[in-house]
Motif scaffolding. Structure first.
Motif, PDB file in Angstrom:
ATOM      1  N   ALA A  96       1.179  -1.587   0.221  1.00 14.32           N
ATOM      2  CA  ALA A  96       0.439  -0.647  -0.112  1.00 14.32           C
ATOM      3  C   ALA A  96       0.958   1.032  -0.298  1.00 14.32           C
ATOM      4  N   THR A  97       2.112   1.114   0.611  1.00  9.36           N
ATOM      5  CA  THR A  97       3.081   2.712   0.406  1.00  9.36           C
ATOM      6  C   THR A  97       3.570   3.009  -0.197  1.00  9.36           C
ATOM      7  N   ASP A  98       4.231   1.357  -0.919  1.00 11.70           N
ATOM      8  CA  ASP A  98       4.817   1.615  -2.281  1.00 11.70           C
ATOM      9  C   ASP A  98       4.030   1.888  -2.824  1.00 11.70           C
ATOM     10  N   CYS A 102       4.730   6.013  -5.156  1.00  8.57           N
ATOM     11  CA  CYS A 102       5.110   5.147  -6.995  1.00  8.57           C
ATOM     12  C   CYS A 102       3.257   5.977  -7.188  1.00  8.57           C
ATOM     13  N   LEU A 103       2.023   5.977  -7.464  1.00 10.42           N
ATOM     14  CA  LEU A 103       1.535   7.198  -7.984  1.00 10.42           C
ATOM     15  C   LEU A 103       1.945   8.404  -7.056  1.00 10.42           C
ATOM     16  N   LEU A 104       2.639   8.896  -6.019  1.00 11.33           N
ATOM     17  CA  LEU A 104       2.621  10.238  -6.255  1.00 11.33           C
ATOM     18  C   LEU A 104       3.799  10.773  -6.159  1.00 11.33           C
ATOM     19  N   THR A 134       3.785   6.097   4.237  1.00 14.20           N
ATOM     20  CA  THR A 134       4.146   6.823   3.252  1.00 14.20           C
ATOM     21  C   THR A 134       5.694   7.998   2.461  1.00 14.20           C
ATOM     22  N   VAL A 135       4.701   8.936   3.716  1.00 12.43           N
ATOM     23  CA  VAL A 135       5.651   9.916   2.951  1.00 12.43           C
ATOM     24  C   VAL A 135       7.430   9.515   3.771  1.00 12.43           C
ATOM     25  N   LEU A 155       7.361  15.229  -7.161  1.00 13.17           N
ATOM     26  CA  LEU A 155       6.471  14.689  -6.004  1.00 13.17           C
ATOM     27  C   LEU A 155       6.514  15.417  -5.055  1.00 13.17           C
ATOM     28  N   LEU A 156       7.210  16.884  -4.797  1.00 13.59           N
ATOM     29  CA  LEU A 156       7.163  17.568  -3.736  1.00 13.59           C
ATOM     30  C   LEU A 156       6.098  18.831  -4.538  1.00 13.59           C
ATOM     31  N   ARG A 157       6.194  18.740  -5.730  1.00 17.20           N
ATOM     32  CA  ARG A 157       4.824  19.982  -6.295  1.00 17.20           C
ATOM     33  C   ARG A 157       3.376  18.718  -5.183  1.00 17.20           C
TER      34      ARG A 157
END
Length: 163
Positions: A96-98, A102-104, A134-135, A155-157
């Protein structure tokens, strides 16, 4: 458009064939959903939940599934997103976190970023520490140098957009 099982080379598929294939995929997803959500949560210490080999085979392919989902092709991305959610629930918490990380990391448009928000909405209620985990995964990838600079910027955006 790349040639796949769903879009073979040659003449366009008849609508009836597409509808039949769509129905088969929906039935497969429904069956997987039953297998994932009907697994006993409390078993004796010596008994493991019944495995789902189809989902086990996808565990190492989470990134590939995320990339394909983000292509937003026809109806395909809808069932890919469902499959990703089922895989994340089945293989929680790591998968779930991966998947969310990945999507983010890879989302470049608001429509793509919405898929990450939708995945979080599905998983967040059952995985209480999903967002902090996730973070942490994203920060670890940055510190390990696994993300090229353009992906770090994206990612940061994306974090700024969802916060």
């Amino acid at each position: 458009v790349p040639v796949t099982v769903i879009t073979p080379p040659g003449p366009t598929l008849h609508d009836g064939v597409r509808e039949s294939c769509d129905r088969i995929v929906q039935l497969l997803l429904l069956h997987l959903q039953k297998l994932v959500h009907n697994r006993p949560s409390s078993l004796p210490a010596d008994a493991a939940p019944r495995p789902v080999p189809f989902l086990d085979a996808f565990k190492p392919r989470v990134r590939d599934l995320c990339v394909e989902t983000l292509r937003l092709e026809r109806k395909r991305f809808l069932w890919q997103h469902q499959l990703l959610a089922l895989l994340a629930v089945y293989s929680a918490p790591d998968c779930a976190t991966d998947a969310l990380a990945c999507l983010l990391t890879l989302a470049r448009t608001q429509e793509e970023l919405a898929l990450a928000a939708q995945l979080y909405a599905v998983l967040g209620s059952s995985l209480s520490d999903l967002l902090p985990s996730t973070v942490a995964v994203c920060v670890a990838q940055i510190h390990a140098g696994r993300l090229p600079e353009p992906q770090i910027v994206q990612l940061l955006r994306n974090f700024a957009s969802v916060i």
